[in-house]
Design a protein around this motif. Structure first.
Motif, PDB file in Angstrom:
ATOM      1  N   ALA A 227     -11.472   2.010   1.526  1.00 25.11           N
ATOM      2  CA  ALA A 227     -10.950   0.888   2.337  1.00 25.11           C
ATOM      3  C   ALA A 227     -10.488  -0.243   1.341  1.00 25.11           C
ATOM      4  O   ALA A 227      -9.222  -0.651   1.554  1.00 25.11           O
ATOM      5  N   PHE A 228     -11.280  -0.588   0.305  1.00 30.12           N
ATOM      6  CA  PHE A 228     -10.897  -1.564  -0.581  1.00 30.12           C
ATOM      7  C   PHE A 228      -9.697  -1.183  -1.243  1.00 30.12           C
ATOM      8  O   PHE A 228      -8.549  -1.918  -1.701  1.00 30.12           O
ATOM      9  N   GLY A 229      -9.759   0.126  -1.544  1.00 26.70           N
ATOM     10  CA  GLY A 229      -8.659   0.587  -2.587  1.00 26.70           C
ATOM     11  C   GLY A 229      -7.386   0.688  -1.494  1.00 26.70           C
ATOM     12  O   GLY A 229      -6.188   0.300  -2.139  1.00 26.70           O
TER      13      GLY A 229
ATOM     14  N   TYR B 177      -2.247  -2.162   4.617  1.00 23.91           N
ATOM     15  CA  TYR B 177      -3.585  -2.914   5.399  1.00 23.91           C
ATOM     16  C   TYR B 177      -3.946  -2.328   6.781  1.00 23.91           C
ATOM     17  O   TYR B 177      -5.193  -2.534   7.156  1.00 23.91           O
ATOM     18  N   ASP B 178      -3.099  -1.610   7.507  1.00 26.07           N
ATOM     19  CA  ASP B 178      -3.360  -1.083   8.727  1.00 26.07           C
ATOM     20  C   ASP B 178      -4.563   0.132   8.748  1.00 26.07           C
ATOM     21  O   ASP B 178      -5.436   0.074   9.063  1.00 26.07           O
ATOM     22  N   ARG B 179      -4.079   0.779   7.607  1.00 29.61           N
ATOM     23  CA  ARG B 179      -5.121   2.072   7.392  1.00 29.61           C
ATOM     24  C   ARG B 179      -6.366   1.487   6.787  1.00 29.61           C
ATOM     25  O   ARG B 179      -7.420   1.805   7.078  1.00 29.61           O
ATOM     26  N   SER B 180      -6.148   0.379   5.789  1.00 24.68           N
ATOM     27  CA  SER B 180      -7.563  -0.216   5.381  1.00 24.68           C
ATOM     28  C   SER B 180      -8.387  -0.754   6.206  1.00 24.68           C
ATOM     29  O   SER B 180      -9.672  -0.497   6.441  1.00 24.68           O
TER      30      SER B 180
ATOM     31  N   GLY C 132     -11.990   0.774   6.820  1.00 22.33           N
ATOM     32  CA  GLY C 132     -13.203  -0.188   6.655  1.00 22.33           C
ATOM     33  C   GLY C 132     -14.229  -0.316   7.905  1.00 22.33           C
ATOM     34  O   GLY C 132     -15.110  -0.515   7.700  1.00 22.33           O
ATOM     35  N   LEU C 133     -13.484  -0.549   8.881  1.00 19.36           N
ATOM     36  CA  LEU C 133     -14.174  -0.837  10.240  1.00 19.36           C
ATOM     37  C   LEU C 133     -15.209   0.264  10.362  1.00 19.36           C
ATOM     38  O   LEU C 133     -16.131   0.294  10.905  1.00 19.36           O
TER      39      LEU C 133
ATOM     40  N   HIS D 168     -11.028  -8.605   2.774  1.00 21.96           N
ATOM     41  CA  HIS D 168      -9.777  -8.782   2.060  1.00 21.96           C
ATOM     42  C   HIS D 168      -8.637  -8.315   2.875  1.00 21.96           C
ATOM     43  O   HIS D 168      -7.468  -9.014   2.799  1.00 21.96           O
ATOM     44  N   THR D 169      -8.675  -7.236   3.826  1.00 26.57           N
ATOM     45  CA  THR D 169      -7.528  -6.942   4.501  1.00 26.57           C
ATOM     46  C   THR D 169      -6.864  -8.097   5.561  1.00 26.57           C
ATOM     47  O   THR D 169      -6.080  -8.409   5.493  1.00 26.57           O
ATOM     48  N   TYR D 170      -8.192  -8.866   6.252  1.00 23.32           N
ATOM     49  CA  TYR D 170      -7.641  -9.952   6.638  1.00 23.32           C
ATOM     50  C   TYR D 170      -6.938 -11.038   5.932  1.00 23.32           C
ATOM     51  O   TYR D 170      -6.175 -11.924   6.498  1.00 23.32           O
ATOM     52  N   GLU D 171      -7.594 -11.375   4.728  1.00 18.81           N
ATOM     53  CA  GLU D 171      -7.280 -12.244   3.908  1.00 18.81           C
ATOM     54  C   GLU D 171      -5.542 -11.991   3.309  1.00 18.81           C
ATOM     55  O   GLU D 171      -4.731 -12.952   3.567  1.00 18.81           O
TER      56      GLU D 171
END
Length: 456
Positions: free
Chosen positions: A161-163, A170-173, A177-178, A196-199
Motif C-alpha cells: 500500500a505504501f509503494g 491513491y485509490d488502490r493504495s 492499506g485498509l 500517506h494516501t489521505y495526505e
C-alpha cells in the motif's frame, strides 16, 4: 538456515515478527538468536540490516564491526545459496552502496518471494533512495506468493500500500492499506500507508478521523509512533490548529532521540517557520541534538533536517559549517557510496537553499531549488516529507516577488490537491502580491470553508 539451534530459530522468527510490527523488541530477539547460536548466518544478517538501516552512523559502525568479525570466522562457501545472497547484500550495504544492496535483495525476492526479511529490508532501501517504482514493484512482484491465511500477509499488504501511494495509485493504495489494517489492526506501516494516501489527496479531515479512531493501535509501543504523530500534526496544520500541533510536539516529538525522530521534529518546526511562526526555544533544543549525528557524512536526508534546525535556531554559522564539510566530502571520490551522489546532486543544493532562506536571500533559494524540484526524491524520504523542500521554494518565490514561479507552483498544487487550505492560502498571498484583493479574499474564504468542512 544453517548454524542455528531450534531456540535460535524461534528467536529469529520472533524478531521478524517484531520487525514487521516496528517494535523495539526486534533488537532483543535478534540478540537472543545470536546468543543461542553465535555463528548463525541469518542472525548476523538480520542484526546487520537492523544496524545499517537506522541511518545512524554510530549504529552502522557497530554493525560493520560485528558483521566483519562474523565473516572472518565463517567459511562463506559452506553457506546455503540464499544465505550467501543475503551476505552479499549486507556487504554492499556495509560499503554504503544502497543501490547494489537493493538490486541484490530484489534477486532474492524474485527467487524467494516469501522471504519476509528480504522484502522488508529491500522496502526500506527503496524508501531511503526515494525509488517509488521499486517501492511498488518489489512487493507487488512477490504478492501472489502470499495468501490470506499467512500470518504476515497483512504486513506485506501494508508495504505494498505504501509503494502504491508513493507511485501515485491513491485509490488502490487506500483499498490495500485498509485491508492490511483490517487483517492486523496494529500494522503501523499499513496505517501509515493509509495516512500517506489521505495526505497526498489533501483529505486531512479523513486522516484525522482515521487516526483518532485507531489511536491505541499506533500511538505507542513502536519505534514508529513519533512519525505517525508527525502525520497527525500535518493534518492539524491544514486546519490551522497551531496550538494543537505545538502541544503534540511538546508531548511527543520534542523527546525524540534518533535521527528519524529528530528529522520529524525539524520538518514540523520548519513548516511553522515558513509561515512566520518562530519557535526559538524548541529550535534551540533540537539544534543541540544534531551535531554528533551529522559529524560525518552518512545520509543526506538527515543533513537537510540538521541544517533546518541550525537555521531555525539562528545558528547560521553551524549550518554553513555543515555545508562546508559536505562540500569537502563530495570533492573527494567515494566509488559506490550512494550517499555521495545523493549529497552532490540533491543534499547540498537543498542545504544551501535552507541557509539562504535563513539569511533572507530568497532569490538564491529559487535559483537553487527550481532546477532540482523534480528530482529531490533522489535523496530519499517520501512525497510528504519532501514537501518541506517544495514549500520552501514556493515561500521564497512569494517573498522575492517571483510571481511567475509562485503562480506555476501554486497552480500545480491546487490541481493535485484542491481541498488543501494551505494551497488556497498561498493563492491568496499571491493575489495580494499582485494587488488583486478580490481574488485574495475569495481564496482565503475557500481555505476557511475547507478547514471547517474537514473538522465538522
Amino acid at each position: 538456515m544453517t548454524g542455528a539451534s531450534a531456540a535460535a530459530v524461534r528467536h529469529y522468527d520472533r524478531a521478524i515478527d517484531e520487525l514487521l510490527h516496528f517494535r523495539a523488541e526486534v533488537d532483543a530477539e535478534a540478540n537472543a538468536a545470536l546468543a543461542e547460536s553465535p555463528d548463525f548466518p541469518m542472525g548476523h544478517v538480520l542484526s546487520a540490516y537492523l544496524g545499517l538501516l537506522t541511518t545512524e552512523a554510530e549504529d552502522a559502525r557497530t554493525a560493520r564491526a560485528r558483521f566483519g568479525a562474523f565473516l572472518r570466522r565463517t567459511d562463506g562457501a559452506a553457506l546455503l545459496p540464499r544465505e550467501r545472497a543475503h551476505v552479499a547484500a549486507v556487504r554492499a550495504l556495509l560499503g554504503g552502496d544502497f543501490l547494489t544492496c537493493g538490486t541484490l535483495l530484489a534477486r532474492i525476492t524474485a527467487e524467494h518471494p516469501r522471504d519476509a526479511l528480504a522484502l522488508a529490508a529491500g522496502h526500506q532501501i527503496d524508501f531511503f533512495t526515494g525509488d517509488a517504482r521499486m517501492l511498488r514493484d518489489r512487493v507487488g512482484g512477490a504478492l501472489t506468493a502470499w495468501h490470506d491465511d499467512d500470518p504476515h500477509f497483512g504486513h506485506v499488504l501494508g508495504m505494498y500500500a505504501f509503494g502504491l501511494e508513493e507511485a501515485g495509485h491513491y485509490d488502490r493504495s487506500e483499498e490495500v492499506g485498509l485491508r492490511a489494517v483490517e487483517l492486523n489492526p496494529r500494522d503501523v506501516w499499513g496505517i501509515h500507508a493509509v495516512v500517506h494516501t489521505y495526505e497526498m489527496q489533501g483529505r486531512f479531515g479523513d486522516g484525522l478521523r482515521y487516526l483518532d479512531a485507531r489511536t491505541p493501535h499506533w500511538s505507542s509501543g513502536t519505534f514508529f509512533n513519533v512519525h505517525t504523530w508527525w502525520h497527525y500534526c500535518l493534518y492539524a496544520l491544514e486546519t490551522g490548529d497551531v496550538p494543537r500541533v505545538l502541544a503534540i510536539y511538546d508531548a511527543v516529538l520534542a523527546a525524540g532521540q534518533g535521527c528519524m525522530e529528530l528529522l520529524d521534529a525539524a520538518a514540523l518546526l520548519w513548516r511553522l517557520h515558513l509561515e512566520g511562526s518562530e519557535q526559538h526555544e524548541r529550535w534551540r533544543a533540537l539544534a543541540d541534538a544534531w551535531p554528533e549525528r551529522v559529524a560525518e557524512p552518512f545520509y543526506a536526508f538527515n543533513d537537510m533536517h540538521a541544517v533546518m534546525s541550525y537555521v531555525g535556531a539562528g545558528r547560521i554559522g553551524e549550518a554553513e559549517k555543515l555545508v562546508a564539510g559536505r562540500e569537502a566530502y563530495v570533492a573527494e571520490p567515494h566509488p559506490g557510496v550512494t550517499n555521495h551522489d545523493m549529497t552532490l546532486r540533491v543534499g547540498l543544493p537543498v542545504c544551501r537553499a535552507i541557509v539562504a532562506f535563513g539569511r533572507g536571500d530568497y532569490e538564491s533559494v529559487v535559483e537553487l531549488l527550481l532546477p532540482i524540484r523534480h528530482r529531490v526524491n533522489e535523496f530519499g524520504g517520501s512525497h510528504a516529507q519532501r514537501d518541506a523542500v517544495q514549500r520552501t521554494l514556493l515561500e521564497a518565490a512569494l517573498r522575492v516577488g517571483r510571481a511567475d514561479v509562485a503562480r506555476m507552483l501554486i497552480s500545480e498544487r491546487i490541481g493535485v490537491r484542491p481541498c488543501s487550505p494551505y494551497n488556497w492560502l498561498k493563492q491568496a498571498a499571491l493575489a495580494d502580491a499582485l494587488g488583486d484583493g478580490a481574488a485574495a479574499a475569495l481564496a482565503r474564504a475557500r481555505a476557511g470553508e475547507l478547514a471547517r468542512a474537514a473538522t465538522a
